[in-house]
Design a protein around this motif. Structure first.
Motif, PDB file in Angstrom:
ATOM      1  N   VAL A  27       0.842  -1.203   0.000  1.00  0.00           N
ATOM      2  CA  VAL A  27       0.000   0.000   0.000  1.00  0.00           C
ATOM      3  C   VAL A  27       0.874   1.249   0.000  1.00  0.00           C
ATOM      4  CG1 VAL A  27      -1.668   1.311   1.379  1.00  0.00           C
ATOM      5  CG2 VAL A  27      -1.976  -1.148   1.067  1.00  0.00           C
ATOM      6  N   THR A  28       1.953   1.230   0.757  1.00  0.00           N
ATOM      7  CA  THR A  28       2.873   2.365   0.804  1.00  0.00           C
ATOM      8  C   THR A  28       3.507   2.616  -0.558  1.00  0.00           C
ATOM      9  OG1 THR A  28       3.347   1.956   3.130  1.00  0.00           O
ATOM     10  CG2 THR A  28       4.956   3.285   1.925  1.00  0.00           C
ATOM     11  N   VAL A  29       3.959   1.562  -1.214  1.00  0.00           N
ATOM     12  CA  VAL A  29       4.581   1.695  -2.545  1.00  0.00           C
ATOM     13  C   VAL A  29       3.572   2.237  -3.557  1.00  0.00           C
ATOM     14  CG1 VAL A  29       5.578   0.399  -4.476  1.00  0.00           C
ATOM     15  CG2 VAL A  29       6.332  -0.076  -2.137  1.00  0.00           C
ATOM     16  N   HIS A  33       4.160   6.113  -5.165  1.00  0.00           N
ATOM     17  CA  HIS A  33       4.462   6.249  -6.589  1.00  0.00           C
ATOM     18  C   HIS A  33       3.227   6.552  -7.439  1.00  0.00           C
ATOM     19  CE1 HIS A  33       8.640   5.097  -6.040  1.00  0.00           C
ATOM     20  NE2 HIS A  33       8.193   4.214  -5.156  1.00  0.00           N
ATOM     21  N   ARG A  34       2.073   6.645  -6.760  1.00  0.00           N
ATOM     22  CA  ARG A  34       0.809   6.966  -7.441  1.00  0.00           C
ATOM     23  C   ARG A  34       0.555   6.016  -8.611  1.00  0.00           C
ATOM     24  NH1 ARG A  34      -0.297  13.238  -7.600  1.00  0.00           N
ATOM     25  NH2 ARG A  34      -2.133  12.284  -8.476  1.00  0.00           N
ATOM     26  N   ILE A  35       0.658   4.722  -8.313  1.00  0.00           N
ATOM     27  CA  ILE A  35       0.420   3.689  -9.309  1.00  0.00           C
ATOM     28  C   ILE A  35      -0.670   2.750  -8.822  1.00  0.00           C
ATOM     29  CG2 ILE A  35       2.709   3.790 -10.362  1.00  0.00           C
ATOM     30  CD1 ILE A  35       3.548   1.438  -8.585  1.00  0.00           C
ATOM     31  N   GLY A  36      -1.230   1.974  -9.735  1.00  0.00           N
ATOM     32  CA  GLY A  36      -2.337   1.096  -9.387  1.00  0.00           C
ATOM     33  C   GLY A  36      -1.960  -0.348  -9.177  1.00  0.00           C
ATOM     34  N   GLU A  53      -4.366  -2.313  -6.471  1.00  0.00           N
ATOM     35  CA  GLU A  53      -5.275  -1.670  -5.522  1.00  0.00           C
ATOM     36  C   GLU A  53      -6.545  -2.506  -5.354  1.00  0.00           C
ATOM     37  OE1 GLU A  53      -4.376   3.043  -6.416  1.00  0.00           O
ATOM     38  OE2 GLU A  53      -5.615   1.901  -7.823  1.00  0.00           O
ATOM     39  N   ARG A  54      -7.026  -3.060  -6.435  1.00  0.00           N
ATOM     40  CA  ARG A  54      -8.228  -3.909  -6.374  1.00  0.00           C
ATOM     41  C   ARG A  54      -8.011  -5.096  -5.436  1.00  0.00           C
ATOM     42  NH1 ARG A  54     -10.292  -5.083 -12.507  1.00  0.00           N
ATOM     43  NH2 ARG A  54     -11.459  -3.166 -12.826  1.00  0.00           N
TER      44      ARG A  54
END
Length: 144
Positions: A27-29, A33-36, A53-54
Motif C-alpha cells: 500500500v505504501t509503494v 508512486h501513485r500507481i495502481g 489496488e483492487r
C-alpha cells in the motif's frame, strides 16, 4: 503500433516488491508512486505475480485491516497475463478487455522489461486520434 512504442515514450521502469513483503508495504509503494499495481518478483527481473489496488480493497473487505500484516502473496494474483514488446496494441486492448485487467507486465526472453496500464493504452489511442483529426482537418482546409 506495438507495446515497445508505448514503452519508448513512457519508459521501461517497473517497480517490484518482494513476495515476502507485507500488504502494508504494498500500500505504501502504491501510494508513494501513485500507481495502481506493482509486479511481485523475487529478483526484480522475473514476474512471480502482480498486486493491485483492487486486490487490496477486496482483501480488506473480506478480512478487515488485519490483512495489512499479511504477506503480499496472500492477496496477489499469481497467474499473470504478460505481453511481449512486439505485441500489437489492439491485441493488448483485447486481452485487457477480455480478462478485465488494467496492468500487463511486458516480458522479453523471460525478463521483465516494462509494464503497460490501461491508462497508457488510452493515452496512446487519444494521441493517435488527435493526429488523425489534425491531418484530416489540414487536408480538408488545404493547409498541408
Amino acid at each position: 503500433m506495438r507495446i515497445s512504442d508505448v514503452l519508448r515514450f513512457k519508459g521501461d521502469r517497473v517497480l517490484t516488491v518482494s513476495p515476502d513483503s507485507d500488504v502494508r508495504h504494498l500500500v505504501t509503494v502504491l501510494a508513494e508512486h501513485r500507481i495502481g499495481a506493482v509486479v511481485v518478483s523475487t529478483d526484480g527481473t522475473t514476474v512471480d505475480g502482480i498486486a493491485s489496488e483492487r486486490d487490496v480493497v477486496r482483501a480488506l473487505a473480506e478480512r478487515g485491516a488485519a490483512v495489512l500484516a499479511e504477506p503480499i502473496t496472500a492477496i496477489h494474483t499469481a497467474e499473470v497475463h504478460v505481453a511481449a514488446p512486439d505485441t500489437h496494441l489492439e491485441e493488448l486492448m483485447r486481452l485487457m478487455t477480455d480478462r478485465r485487467i488494467r496492468h500487463v507486465p511486458v516480458v522479453a526472453d523471460g525478463v521483465l522489461c516494462g509494464i503497460v496500464s490501461i491508462g497508457d493504452v488510452v493515452k496512446n489511442r487519444i494521441d493517435e486520434l488527435e493526429t488523425e483529426r489534425t491531418a484530416l482537418a489540414d487536408y480538408i482546409s488545404g493547409a498541408r
